[in-house]
Each structure stands twice: as C-alpha cells, then as structure tokens.
Write an enzyme that holds these catalytic residues in place. Structure first.
Site, PDB file in Angstrom:
ATOM      1  N   LYS A  34       0.753  -1.109   0.074  1.00 37.54           N
ATOM      2  CA  LYS A  34      -0.302   0.016  -0.069  1.00 37.54           C
ATOM      3  C   LYS A  34       0.823   1.260   0.039  1.00 37.54           C
ATOM      4  O   LYS A  34       1.848   1.347   0.633  1.00 37.54           O
ATOM      5  CB  LYS A  34      -0.965  -0.128   1.505  1.00 37.54           C
ATOM      6  CG  LYS A  34      -2.029   1.078   1.489  1.00 37.54           C
ATOM      7  CD  LYS A  34      -2.575   0.737   2.628  1.00 37.54           C
ATOM      8  CE  LYS A  34      -3.799   1.801   2.946  1.00 37.54           C
ATOM      9  NZ  LYS A  34      -4.508   1.236   4.238  1.00 37.54           N
ATOM     10  N   SER A 111      -9.248   1.214   3.431  1.00 42.44           N
ATOM     11  CA  SER A 111      -8.492   1.994   2.544  1.00 42.44           C
ATOM     12  C   SER A 111      -7.209   1.304   1.863  1.00 42.44           C
ATOM     13  O   SER A 111      -6.583   1.557   0.726  1.00 42.44           O
ATOM     14  CB  SER A 111      -7.863   3.319   3.452  1.00 42.44           C
ATOM     15  OG  SER A 111      -6.920   2.553   4.330  1.00 42.44           O
ATOM     16  N   SER A 135      -9.489  -1.470   7.418  1.00 44.56           N
ATOM     17  CA  SER A 135      -8.794  -1.278   6.280  1.00 44.56           C
ATOM     18  C   SER A 135      -8.101  -2.580   5.557  1.00 44.56           C
ATOM     19  O   SER A 135      -7.844  -2.286   4.386  1.00 44.56           O
ATOM     20  CB  SER A 135      -7.996  -0.115   6.062  1.00 44.56           C
ATOM     21  OG  SER A 135      -8.703   1.266   6.445  1.00 44.56           O
TER      22      SER A 135
END
Length: 406
Positions: A34, A111, A135
């Site tokens: 990420k 996310s 997330s």
C-alpha cells in the site's frame, strides 16, 4: 525488470521493483505494498496528490518490507489507497477506484483497496496494507481474499505513515490461508523488541488442539443482511465442526455496538487530527468531499473530554481479553453485506460504512488479532467471515485457519 499487470487499476506505481535481499522462507513469492510504506527512493502519496507534493522520497525501507525482502520475497508494485487511509470504500477522488475483480461494478473497499485488488486479480501473491478501523478486513471481504489484522503492537510501524497511532496495525492479504500464515511466520516471529507497544505473540504451530470454544455474539450477527446471513451461517458451521468443546452464544455489548463504534470513532478522530492536523492547516490539501467532512469532524474532537470513551475502551479490552484467553475465539460477519455498487449515493455508502465499523471496532478497541476468510454469498458475490483470537494468539489463529479452511 518486469512491470506488474495493472489492468484492474490496483497500482499507483506498477513499475516499482525491489529484488530479495537473500534467499529464505518466502523464496519465489511476489508482494505489493500500500502507498503508505517507506520504500527507498519512492515517494508515497498516501492517496492524495498534495501529500505526494509536500513529502520527499524515502531513504530507507519500512521495517516490515525489509523483513519480507530478507525472507526471499520480491516487491513488485505500490498499490492505491484511500486519502490518508481515512475511508473504508476504496473510491479515491483523485486517483479513481480500482476495479473489484470478483465483484464487477462494486467497490473494492478501502483503505487498502489496491492491495486487495492486486491479490484478487492474481497480480501478486500477497500484499501489505494497514488496518486502523477495518482497512484490511473490509476490502478483503469485498474482494474475496484472506485478510489479517494482527494484535496491536505485534508488528512495528516504523516507516509506515500513521493515521491513529493507538489503533494502527500493519496487515496483509493473500489468496490462500497457507500463505497468510507463512507471511505471519516471517513478520510475527522476527521480533519487535524496539517497539514500546510490542507484545509476545504465541509461536504455537497448531491452534487446532487448544481451540476449545467459539463465541457467537448475537448483536454482531444481527447486523448481517438478509442476502448474506445464510452463507455466513453455513461458513460458521465449518468452524464449529472443528472445535473441541463448546459454542457459546452471548450478547457482546449490552450497551449496543453503536456505543462501541462511537467511542472508537471519537478516540480515533482525536488522534487523527493530532497526527495530521498541522499538515492540513499548513498545506490546505484538496480532499474528496467525504474525506474533507471526516477531517473537519476529526478537528472538532480536539479539546473535548474523552474520559468516557477511554473508559469504555479499557472496559471492552478487559472484557474481551478475559473472555478469549488463549483458547477461544469470537466469530462474526466481517461486514454486513457484499460490496456496494460503485458510484452509490453518499448516504448509502455512509450507512454501509457504519455497519462495517460496528463489526470492525470489536477487535479494534481491544487490540485483538482478526482473520477474515472468503466465502461466497448471494448471487456469487464475495463475503467475509471473521474470527477474532485472543491477545497475542496471532500465529495460533493463522495456523488453525490454515488447517481447516482449504
């Protein structure tokens, strides 16, 4: 160097390649991260162009990235995230929405949206993300992959952009339970002695023999939607067959899971503004409307009396850790329903977010490990069933799931 396949839009930097530092336990495996993890010479965006503009490239790798490279894995590609990790939807105002490979036309969840899509599409073997309020767990459920949030403090956050430091964790996703466990072996057994929040993580190779009890919270299961309940209960039955003793049905939160969620959001919001408020006031970043509203709300938590929320967090932590010990687990739906359609109205998306947070705040408040396993729901859409283990029982939990969830 090979460029990763980006047909599903999972990657913000598909061309990034970092070779393994040596041979090891993860030889031949490829992972993505990420866009909040430090990578030497890479400039993280944290999902926002103004963050990208106002920060320099890193001069080092995040600790967890180094550990994976030392274990023989290679890094290929940096994945999209929601703006400053402050969403569970995966729809980014600036960079767009990665395509959910297993639920076309539906959001991937955030996310850690890009990491979930990278795994679900087969672009990488596994991917790193972060999980503060869900997330890892939410996008794993929406995209139909395995996801793991560890015990808070079990894995260091050095080199990872924070959101709410007393809730932030590094998590990971994979398409197979065995690989989820293998990554855990590397990250959880390598130690974390320099982290003041570090915990002792059980290194037991089998949770199967010591799993004595499944706890089923009626209030959490009441959140499951009509279209998901049957599939979730069928998956629960698989776990129950492997338990050596009892199933216990309880009401987890007599005061209501909404109260738990509200306490979580209040404490999180206060920390978020403490973490990022100065940067926001200095740089005046442009946010998508939903993210902007959340940061405005977070700014309003500063200076308030959070005594009640902190007391509830302490009470929940004590209650759940005592309930679980080393040999019990809580089983809940990961989220209430399958992923919502892309482009849904803000009101519907916020309702969906609220339902997900009521479930995700359980492990979040108490700092407990949680694994979500993929199941197939109504109309073939992905769903997730979650198992929350005792504090520090990360590898025992991952080992158990590896053995029974083929």
């Amino acid at each position: 160097m090979k460029v990763v396949d980006n047909r599903y839009g999972a990657f913000i930097t598909p061309e990034l390649n970092v070779m393994p530092m040596r041979r090891g336990y993860l030889d031949g495996l490829v992972f993505a991260v990420k866009d909040v993890f430090a990578i030497t010479d890479h400039r993280s965006s944290a999902g926002n162009p103004d963050w990208l503009r106002s920060h320099e490239a890193s001069s080092y790798h995040a600790d967890v990235v180094t550990k994976l490279l030392l274990a023989g894995a290679s890094l290929r590609g940096v994945t999209h995230t929601d703006e400053l990790m402050y969403s569970l939807g995966g729809e980014n105002y600036h960079y767009g929405t990665p395509t959910n490979p297993r639920a076309p036309g539906r959001i991937p969840g955030g996310s850690s949206s890009g990491s979930a899509v990278a795994v679900a599409s087969g672009g990488v073997d596994f991917a790193l993300g972060t999980d503060t309020g869900g997330s890892i767990r939410v996008p794993s459920s929406y995209c139909g992959v395995f996801g793991f949030r560890p015990t808070y403090g079990a894995i260091g956050m050095d080199g990872v952009i924070p959101l709410s430091p007393s809730f932030d964790t590094v998590g990971w996703m994979a398409d197979k339970a065995e690989l989820l466990y293998k990554v855990g072996k590397v990250l959880l057994e390598s130690g974390n002695s320099e982290n003041e929040n570090s915990v002792v993580v059980s290194r037991s190779q089998s949770f199967r023999k010591s799993m004595e009890r499944i706890v089923i919270p009626t209030d959490a299961w009441a959140l499951a939607g009509k279209g998901s309940s049957e599939s979730l209960y069928n998956a629960l039955a698989i776990l129950q067959q492997d338990v050596t003793s009892t199933t216990e049905i309880v009401e987890l939160a007599p005061e209501g899971l909404k109260k738990w969620m509200d306490a979580f959001r209040e404490l999180q919001g206060d920390e978020i503004w403490t973490t990022h408020g100065e940067w926001i006031q200095r740089e005046h970043p442009q946010f998508g409307s939903d993210i902007a509203e959340r940061f405005t709300w977070a700014s309003q938590q500063q200076g308030k009396d959070h005594t009640s929320a902190r007391a509830l967090r302490a009470e929940v932590t004590s209650q759940l850790r005592r309930m679980l010990g080393q040999s019990s687990c809580i089983v809940i739906p990961t989220v209430p329903e399958a992923a919502p359609l892309c482009g849904g109205d803000d009101r519907q998306l916020e309702m969906n977010r609220s339902g997900a947070m009521k479930l995700c705040c359980i492990a979040g408040l108490a700092g407990l490990p949680q694994v979500t396993v993929p199941i197939t729901g109504e109309h073939g859409l992905p769903l997730g069933l979650s198992i929350i283990g005792g504090h520090g029982q990360d590898l025992r939990l991952l080992s158990w799931i590896k053995e029974i969830w083929k």
